[in-house]
Design an enzyme around this catalytic site. Sequence first.
Site, PDB file in Angstrom:
ATOM      1  N   CYS A   2     -28.175 -76.442  -2.775  1.00 24.98           N
ATOM      2  CA  CYS A   2     -27.752 -76.901  -4.095  1.00 24.98           C
ATOM      3  C   CYS A   2     -28.908 -77.581  -4.813  1.00 24.98           C
ATOM      4  O   CYS A   2     -29.912 -77.934  -4.209  1.00 24.98           O
ATOM      5  CB  CYS A   2     -26.614 -77.897  -3.969  1.00 24.98           C
ATOM      6  SG  CYS A   2     -25.247 -77.256  -3.001  1.00 24.98           S
ATOM      7  N   GLY A  28     -28.159 -72.895  -6.943  1.00 21.96           N
ATOM      8  CA  GLY A  28     -26.712 -72.795  -6.737  1.00 21.96           C
ATOM      9  C   GLY A  28     -26.036 -72.260  -7.974  1.00 21.96           C
ATOM     10  O   GLY A  28     -26.211 -72.824  -9.061  1.00 21.96           O
ATOM     11  N   ASN A 101     -27.175 -82.216  -1.566  1.00 19.81           N
ATOM     12  CA  ASN A 101     -27.797 -80.943  -1.201  1.00 19.81           C
ATOM     13  C   ASN A 101     -28.060 -80.976   0.293  1.00 19.81           C
ATOM     14  O   ASN A 101     -28.713 -81.885   0.786  1.00 19.81           O
ATOM     15  CB  ASN A 101     -29.120 -80.768  -1.961  1.00 19.81           C
ATOM     16  CG  ASN A 101     -29.981 -79.628  -1.409  1.00 19.81           C
ATOM     17  OD1 ASN A 101     -31.200 -79.702  -1.416  1.00 19.81           O
ATOM     18  ND2 ASN A 101     -29.364 -78.566  -0.931  1.00 19.81           N
ATOM     19  N   GLY A 102     -27.542 -79.991   1.007  1.00 18.06           N
ATOM     20  CA  GLY A 102     -27.774 -79.936   2.445  1.00 18.06           C
ATOM     21  C   GLY A 102     -26.507 -79.589   3.182  1.00 18.06           C
ATOM     22  O   GLY A 102     -25.531 -79.103   2.588  1.00 18.06           O
ATOM     23  N   TYR A 255     -38.520 -68.991  -0.371  1.00 15.61           N
ATOM     24  CA  TYR A 255     -37.553 -68.372  -1.277  1.00 15.61           C
ATOM     25  C   TYR A 255     -36.912 -69.325  -2.287  1.00 15.61           C
ATOM     26  O   TYR A 255     -36.825 -69.022  -3.477  1.00 15.61           O
ATOM     27  CB  TYR A 255     -36.450 -67.694  -0.448  1.00 15.61           C
ATOM     28  CG  TYR A 255     -35.219 -67.295  -1.237  1.00 15.61           C
ATOM     29  CD1 TYR A 255     -35.268 -66.259  -2.176  1.00 15.61           C
ATOM     30  CD2 TYR A 255     -34.002 -67.957  -1.060  1.00 15.61           C
ATOM     31  CE1 TYR A 255     -34.140 -65.891  -2.902  1.00 15.61           C
ATOM     32  CE2 TYR A 255     -32.868 -67.595  -1.778  1.00 15.61           C
ATOM     33  CZ  TYR A 255     -32.939 -66.562  -2.704  1.00 15.61           C
ATOM     34  OH  TYR A 255     -31.834 -66.210  -3.422  1.00 15.61           O
ATOM     35  N   SER A 301     -38.656 -63.380  -6.429  1.00 17.49           N
ATOM     36  CA  SER A 301     -39.343 -64.419  -5.658  1.00 17.49           C
ATOM     37  C   SER A 301     -40.605 -63.966  -4.937  1.00 17.49           C
ATOM     38  O   SER A 301     -41.359 -64.803  -4.467  1.00 17.49           O
ATOM     39  CB  SER A 301     -38.379 -65.053  -4.657  1.00 17.49           C
ATOM     40  OG  SER A 301     -37.290 -65.577  -5.349  1.00 17.49           O
ATOM     41  N   ASP A 363     -41.578 -58.207  -0.112  1.00 16.98           N
ATOM     42  CA  ASP A 363     -40.527 -59.186  -0.425  1.00 16.98           C
ATOM     43  C   ASP A 363     -40.887 -60.519   0.220  1.00 16.98           C
ATOM     44  O   ASP A 363     -41.693 -60.566   1.149  1.00 16.98           O
ATOM     45  CB  ASP A 363     -39.145 -58.696   0.051  1.00 16.98           C
ATOM     46  CG  ASP A 363     -38.028 -59.259  -0.828  1.00 16.98           C
ATOM     47  OD1 ASP A 363     -38.298 -60.204  -1.606  1.00 16.98           O
ATOM     48  OD2 ASP A 363     -36.887 -58.776  -0.743  1.00 16.98           O
ATOM     49  N   ASP A 364     -40.269 -61.592  -0.284  1.00 21.59           N
ATOM     50  CA  ASP A 364     -40.578 -62.898   0.306  1.00 21.59           C
ATOM     51  C   ASP A 364     -39.961 -63.019   1.700  1.00 21.59           C
ATOM     52  O   ASP A 364     -40.516 -63.643   2.590  1.00 21.59           O
ATOM     53  CB  ASP A 364     -40.081 -64.032  -0.594  1.00 21.59           C
ATOM     54  CG  ASP A 364     -38.619 -63.878  -0.961  1.00 21.59           C
ATOM     55  OD1 ASP A 364     -38.328 -63.332  -2.042  1.00 21.59           O
ATOM     56  OD2 ASP A 364     -37.745 -64.261  -0.149  1.00 21.59           O
TER      57      ASP A 364
HETATM   58  O1  LIG Z   1     -32.393 -59.546   3.186  1.00 21.65           O
HETATM   59  P1  LIG Z   1     -31.457 -60.101   2.156  1.00 21.65           P
HETATM   60  O2  LIG Z   1     -30.206 -60.609   2.789  1.00 21.65           O
HETATM   61  O3  LIG Z   1     -31.218 -59.148   1.047  1.00 21.65           O
HETATM   62  O4  LIG Z   1     -32.112 -61.428   1.555  1.00 21.65           O
HETATM   63  C1  LIG Z   1     -33.439 -61.508   1.111  1.00 21.65           C
HETATM   64  C2  LIG Z   1     -33.565 -61.174  -0.346  1.00 21.65           C
HETATM   65  O5  LIG Z   1     -32.721 -62.072  -1.149  1.00 21.65           O
HETATM   66  C3  LIG Z   1     -33.537 -62.840  -2.008  1.00 21.65           C
HETATM   67  O6  LIG Z   1     -33.558 -62.308  -3.324  1.00 21.65           O
HETATM   68  P2  LIG Z   1     -32.545 -62.751  -4.495  1.00 21.65           P
HETATM   69  O7  LIG Z   1     -32.057 -61.535  -5.164  1.00 21.65           O
HETATM   70  O8  LIG Z   1     -31.512 -63.687  -3.970  1.00 21.65           O
HETATM   71  O9  LIG Z   1     -33.402 -63.647  -5.488  1.00 21.65           O
HETATM   72  P3  LIG Z   1     -34.782 -63.447  -6.281  1.00 21.65           P
HETATM   73  O10 LIG Z   1     -34.459 -62.686  -7.541  1.00 21.65           O
HETATM   74  O11 LIG Z   1     -35.242 -64.834  -6.546  1.00 21.65           O
HETATM   75  O12 LIG Z   1     -35.751 -62.707  -5.430  1.00 21.65           O
HETATM   76  C4  LIG Z   1     -34.938 -62.781  -1.417  1.00 21.65           C
HETATM   77  O13 LIG Z   1     -35.921 -62.939  -2.427  1.00 21.65           O
HETATM   78  C5  LIG Z   1     -34.973 -61.388  -0.833  1.00 21.65           C
HETATM   79  O14 LIG Z   1     -35.264 -60.444  -1.855  1.00 21.65           O
HETATM   80  N1  LIG Z   2     -26.242 -75.741  -0.351  1.00 25.86           N
HETATM   81  C1  LIG Z   2     -25.891 -76.990  -0.336  1.00 25.86           C
HETATM   82  O1  LIG Z   2     -26.713 -77.885  -0.457  1.00 25.86           O
HETATM   83  C2  LIG Z   2     -24.410 -77.245  -0.119  1.00 25.86           C
HETATM   84  C3  LIG Z   2     -23.941 -78.680  -0.168  1.00 25.86           C
HETATM   85  C4  LIG Z   2     -22.601 -78.863   0.533  1.00 25.86           C
HETATM   86  N2  LIG Z   2     -22.743 -78.662   1.953  1.00 25.86           N
HETATM   87  C5  LIG Z   2     -21.568 -77.919  -0.051  1.00 25.86           C
HETATM   88  O2  LIG Z   2     -21.211 -76.937   0.572  1.00 25.86           O
HETATM   89  O3  LIG Z   2     -21.140 -78.151  -1.150  1.00 25.86           O
HETATM   90 MG   LIG Z   3     -35.512 -61.352  -3.841  1.00 30.84          MG
END
Ligand SMILES: O=P(O)(O)OC[C@H]1O[C@H](OP(=O)(O)OP(=O)(O)O)[C@H](O)[C@@H]1O
Ligand SMILES: NC(=O)CC[C@H](N)C(=O)O
Ligand SMILES: [Mg+2]
Length: 489
Positions: A2, A28, A101-102, A255, A301, A363-364
């Site tokens: 979050c 989030g 957050n966490g 990420y 990312s 990819d990242d």
């Molecule tokens: O293997 P997966 O389960 O697919 O997860 C990894 C992917 O998800 C994320 O992208 P996302 O679309 O969430 O965000 P971004 O646009 O910031 O890259 C991350 O950058 C990878 O591309």
């Molecule tokens: N990603 C988060 O930081 C989640 C915060 C909290 N555990 C929730 O589920 O709302």
């Molecule tokens: Mg991505």
Amino acid sequence: MCGIIGIVGHNDVAAQLYDGLTVLQHRGQDAAGIATSEGTRLRVHKGNGLVRDVFDQASMQLLRGNIGIGHCRYPTAGSEGSDEAQPFYVNSPFGIVLAHNGNLINTEALRNEVFAQDRRNINTESDSEVLLNVFAHELDRQKALSPAAAFKAIENLHQRCVGGYAVVAAVLGMGLVAFRDPHGIRPLVLGKRTVNGRDEYAVASESVALDLTGFERLRDVRPGEGIVVTADGQLFTQACAEEQVHTPCIFEYVYFARPDSMMDDVSVHKARMRMGQKLGEKILRLRPDHDIDTVIPIPDSSRDAALEVANVLGVKYREGFIKNRYVGRTFIMPGQSERAKSVRRKLNPIPLEFRNRVVLLVDDSIVRGTTSQQIVQMARDAGARKVYLASAAPPVRYPNIYGIDMPTAEELVAYNRSEEDVQAILGCDWLIYQDLSDLQEAVSGPKHSIDHFDSSCFNGEYVTGTADDYFERIKHLRSDEAKKQRRVS
Ligand SMILES: O=P(O)(O)OC[C@H]1O[C@H](OP(=O)(O)OP(=O)(O)O)[C@H](O)[C@@H]1O
Ligand SMILES: NC(=O)CC[C@H](N)C(=O)O
Ligand SMILES: [Mg+2]
């Protein structure tokens, strides 16, 4: 993961909290909320959706007060429902609102303890509501309303809560309270600005929220540290836990965070460029005579890393996938079918960048493999001769339990699989993963700013320790299947 923000100003802060949340939105997308403190009232407005959907002019006008906190949510506990949107409120002692957050890993035990010993009912499945009640109980025990009482309450809370947490709270009659878990797993940064000769303070998950609201980044909140800013703008800080190894979450750099943020004194953008350099060097080591024609990032990312991979390899960098800017992040969507459908909606190839070429997609990270599987196929359909795939992070083989919702090992594509097996599943001609030591060096940088990390999703080492049956229990609660069942019932 979050996003949280807290501000103490000398005028109303709701509009600034809103602006701050809009640049934390990538942390989030499921729910958002703001709470402000004015005189004897705490006002809360929250709901499901993006920041821009949750607030309108009328709700913003109600959020009066010079102290406030904000939250955008990506659930890691409980449900996605609006009753678990944050900030949470308790009326006693004094009136407190809190955003977290966490993720706590002793929520169940704490919930029972809070009920039996502290005589407080937790009305949702949220770990954050438990955390709020622990804080409220510990503050109540101090029989005072002062920064010292808040610090003592935080100290006691650190003894009881286990997991990753960065927290902002507003306590009626006192001001803003913020703290970070003793290992500093989740990020939190402190900023200051001076308006008409008077100091104002803000804390936020990422420095980008300070940039946007005109606060200067002072420093990161230290692991275990408590921060209090009183309603008249006085800052108090105190170490509230014995010193522990500082292990910030490495996945933030891979990420989660925005590249324009500084986190624990490291530029996320630079960390990602170094990841790309190291990945490029590894590719050259493995295949000095590679046949790659073009490096193509998987937006968004991975761009910083992909550009550096191309530079190191000395080949062209081309944008081959166009991202639909109206589709959010797929990884942080709550269900697998939604995530899978969104990848195709989000990314579309430009065929001329693929036709008859050997492309290296970068990819990242590869987590469930949802993105890469589809992307590799799209590249092939667009006419690529060979499709290679490189990940700027190592294989994700273990659950994350500190605030990233990947609690079930079986859902991770690399779980119990060799890199060759994953390559076969993703359908690419060559799969290259970053080594963990290279990733750690890339983030800590030439200044060795960070010595240790929470790298648990890559190496299975959990800095807080875990109960024997924790992973089994969490699987029952939070696997994609369990979440689907909960939505149906
Ligand atoms: O293997 P997966 O389960 O697919 O997860 C990894 C992917 O998800 C994320 O992208 P996302 O679309 O969430 O965000 P971004 O646009 O910031 O890259 C991350 O950058 C990878 O591309
Ligand atoms: N990603 C988060 O930081 C989640 C915060 C909290 N555990 C929730 O589920 O709302
Ligand atoms: Mg991505």
